[in-house]
Design a protein around this motif. Structure first.
Motif, PDB file in Angstrom:
ATOM      1  N   MET A   1       4.131  -0.068   0.551  1.00 26.07           N
ATOM      2  CA  MET A   1       3.498   1.199   0.198  1.00 26.07           C
ATOM      3  C   MET A   1       2.629   1.038  -1.053  1.00 26.07           C
ATOM      4  O   MET A   1       1.525   1.601  -1.144  1.00 26.07           O
ATOM      5  N   ASP A   2       3.104   0.274  -2.018  1.00 25.09           N
ATOM      6  CA  ASP A   2       2.286   0.033  -3.203  1.00 25.09           C
ATOM      7  C   ASP A   2       1.060  -0.804  -2.872  1.00 25.09           C
ATOM      8  O   ASP A   2      -0.019  -0.604  -3.443  1.00 25.09           O
ATOM      9  N   SER A   3       1.203  -1.747  -1.958  1.00 22.12           N
ATOM     10  CA  SER A   3       0.063  -2.578  -1.574  1.00 22.12           C
ATOM     11  C   SER A   3      -1.018  -1.753  -0.895  1.00 22.12           C
ATOM     12  O   SER A   3      -2.213  -2.050  -1.024  1.00 22.12           O
ATOM     13  N   ALA A   4      -0.614  -0.733  -0.180  1.00 19.01           N
ATOM     14  CA  ALA A   4      -1.575   0.102   0.535  1.00 19.01           C
ATOM     15  C   ALA A   4      -2.099   1.258  -0.306  1.00 19.01           C
ATOM     16  O   ALA A   4      -2.979   2.003   0.139  1.00 19.01           O
ATOM     17  N   ASP A   5      -1.580   1.400  -1.524  1.00 24.94           N
ATOM     18  CA  ASP A   5      -1.931   2.519  -2.388  1.00 24.94           C
ATOM     19  C   ASP A   5      -3.277   2.279  -3.065  1.00 24.94           C
ATOM     20  O   ASP A   5      -3.419   1.390  -3.912  1.00 24.94           O
ATOM     21  N   ALA A   6      -4.267   3.084  -2.716  1.00 26.70           N
ATOM     22  CA  ALA A   6      -5.603   2.919  -3.295  1.00 26.70           C
ATOM     23  C   ALA A   6      -5.646   3.238  -4.780  1.00 26.70           C
ATOM     24  O   ALA A   6      -6.585   2.834  -5.473  1.00 26.70           O
ATOM     25  N   LEU A   7      -4.630   3.948  -5.284  1.00 28.01           N
ATOM     26  CA  LEU A   7      -4.611   4.328  -6.698  1.00 28.01           C
ATOM     27  C   LEU A   7      -3.703   3.422  -7.538  1.00 28.01           C
ATOM     28  O   LEU A   7      -3.542   3.658  -8.735  1.00 28.01           O
TER      29      LEU A   7
ATOM     30  N   VAL B   1       1.916  13.848  -2.899  1.00 32.44           N
ATOM     31  CA  VAL B   1       2.685  14.207  -1.703  1.00 32.44           C
ATOM     32  C   VAL B   1       3.406  12.988  -1.150  1.00 32.44           C
ATOM     33  O   VAL B   1       4.594  13.053  -0.781  1.00 32.44           O
ATOM     34  N   ALA B   2       2.720  11.848  -1.101  1.00 36.92           N
ATOM     35  CA  ALA B   2       3.348  10.627  -0.578  1.00 36.92           C
ATOM     36  C   ALA B   2       4.531  10.205  -1.435  1.00 36.92           C
ATOM     37  O   ALA B   2       5.575   9.771  -0.915  1.00 36.92           O
TER      38      ALA B   2
END
Length: 390
Positions: free
Chosen positions: A1-7, A304-305
């Motif tokens: 999830m962190d790898s896919a997080d654009a922020l 939200v995520a």
């Protein structure tokens, strides 16, 4: 999830804390930005130390309005000339409640919910006592907040002003601001929104929603630091009608004439009172700029995520805890609260272990997830630590 997080990359812009495993209290006190550390040092050395008293003529006096305009543009959907940085949330609440009451002469009731933040309730109770008014209390669910239906049952021809929080400080209930505002307007009253737990994390287009008045603090999702000044919003159409009660020199039409008698300045400046908190405003500038760079819609999506992730972890790892926040993301702000009778006992051990959530009586742990500085792994580490402590 962190790898896919654009922020995810924005986390590097915040000051790191030694020995910290999970900081889950960003909705109470946000982490400082590295840019703010440098800004404060530069300001002390060059602006304060270099320009001294000349700084007032070189921009300090205008800062509350300039930063207010930028905050309004980036986070509040407010056109210029309606937001100012000033005082504490308590003081600006007092100003606006008093001003709203005076604008509705002959009306005798103030509407507020019992689960609102203590300051909001205390301000209302004190003003009502001093002026012989009635407080109309709304009872809300433990895991909820004010709704248009509850408000409709409380307002009426005697309603002068209603005061609600956009996000409930304990449950994280996200109010339907336009619908509730319309209900209060239908009864002929004014409504004040406390945005302390939503500004910087939930888009809140005040102009579009027809909001009358709003306040909020600067040290939660705006990362202004402990005791950072608050802000106030006064809809342009109301500015000439309302008169705030704390008549300080900075809110006068001619502050440097030092003349006899008070005449309020036109526009939002008339809602100021004392000398602007110039140093206290500096860190807020960096977070407002960062929010403008990222975009509030992207911040809200990650918020939200993060809360969805936290709820899933709680369901899996803390089956004996009760979720005291809405499961519906459209009705939830940027934090969640979970209840367990042993939470008060384990808080000292959590803090000692570098896991920092917040405790809200009688038995709630609040997980405040600040989207630009909180990772998904950090949330998991925190919830696992709570489960381990139990």
């Amino acid at each position: 999830m962190d790898s896919a997080d654009a922020l995810a990359g924005y986390r590097d812009r915040f000051v790191e804390s030694d020995g910290l495993v999970a900081y889950l209290d960003g909705n109470s006190l946000g982490r400082p930005l590295k840019a703010s550390v440098e800004r404060l040092a530069t300001f002390t050395r060059e602006d304060w130390g270099g320009r001294l008293i000349r700084g007032w003529d070189e921009g300090w006096m205008q800062l509350p309005l300039d930063i207010g305009d930028e905050l309004g543009r980036v986070a509040l959907g407010a056109a210029a000339g309606q937001v100012a940085i000033a005082d504490s949330t308590t003081v600006v609440l007092y100003k606006l409640v008093r001003a709203a009451l005076d604008a509705r002469p002959g009306r005798t009731e103030i509407v507020i919910d019992r689960e609102n933040f203590p300051t909001d309730r205390y301000i209302v109770e004190g003003i009502a006592r001093d002026r012989g008014l009635t407080v109309r209390w709304i009872e809300t669910p433990h895991d909820g907040g004010v709704t248009p239906e509850l408000v409709a049952n409380a307002v009426g021809p005697h309603t002068a002003v209603a005061l609600f929080s956009s996000v409930a400080y304990r449950s994280a209930w996200l109010a339907d601001i336009p619908a509730v505002t319309a209900v209060v307007h239908g009864a002929g009253g004014l409504v004040i929104w406390d945005l302390s737990h939503s500004v910087g994390v939930v888009p809140t287009p005040l102009d579009e929603w027809g909001v009358d008045l709003a306040v909020g603090c600067g040290y939660k999702y705006l990362n202004g630091g402990p005791g950072a000044p608050a802000f106030l919003y006064v809809r342009r159409e109301l500015q000439a009608e309302l008169r705030q009660p704390i008549q300080g020199w900075l809110g006068s039409a001619t502050p440097f004439e030092m003349g006899q008698g008070y005449e309020a300045a036109a526009g939002i400046r008339g809602f100021l009172s004392g000398t602007p908190p110039v140093i206290g405003m500096q860190p807020m500038r960096d977070m407002i700029a960062l929010l403008g760079e990222v975009g509030l819609d992207a911040v809200r999506a990650k918020s939200v995520a993060l809360t969805e992730h936290a709820i899933a972890l709680v369901d899996d790892l803390l089956p004996d805890a009760a979720l005291a926040s809405p499961r519906d993301a459209s009705r939830r702000g940027g934090h969640i609260t979970i209840d367990h009778p042993r939470f008060a006992d384990i808080m000292p051990a959590l803090w000692s272990a570098g896991v920092i959530p917040d405790f809200r009586r009688p038995d709630g742990i609040r997980l405040g997830l600040s989207p630009l500085s909180t990772s998904f792994a950090e949330v998991e580490a925190g919830v696992r630590a709570i489960a381990g402590a139990l």
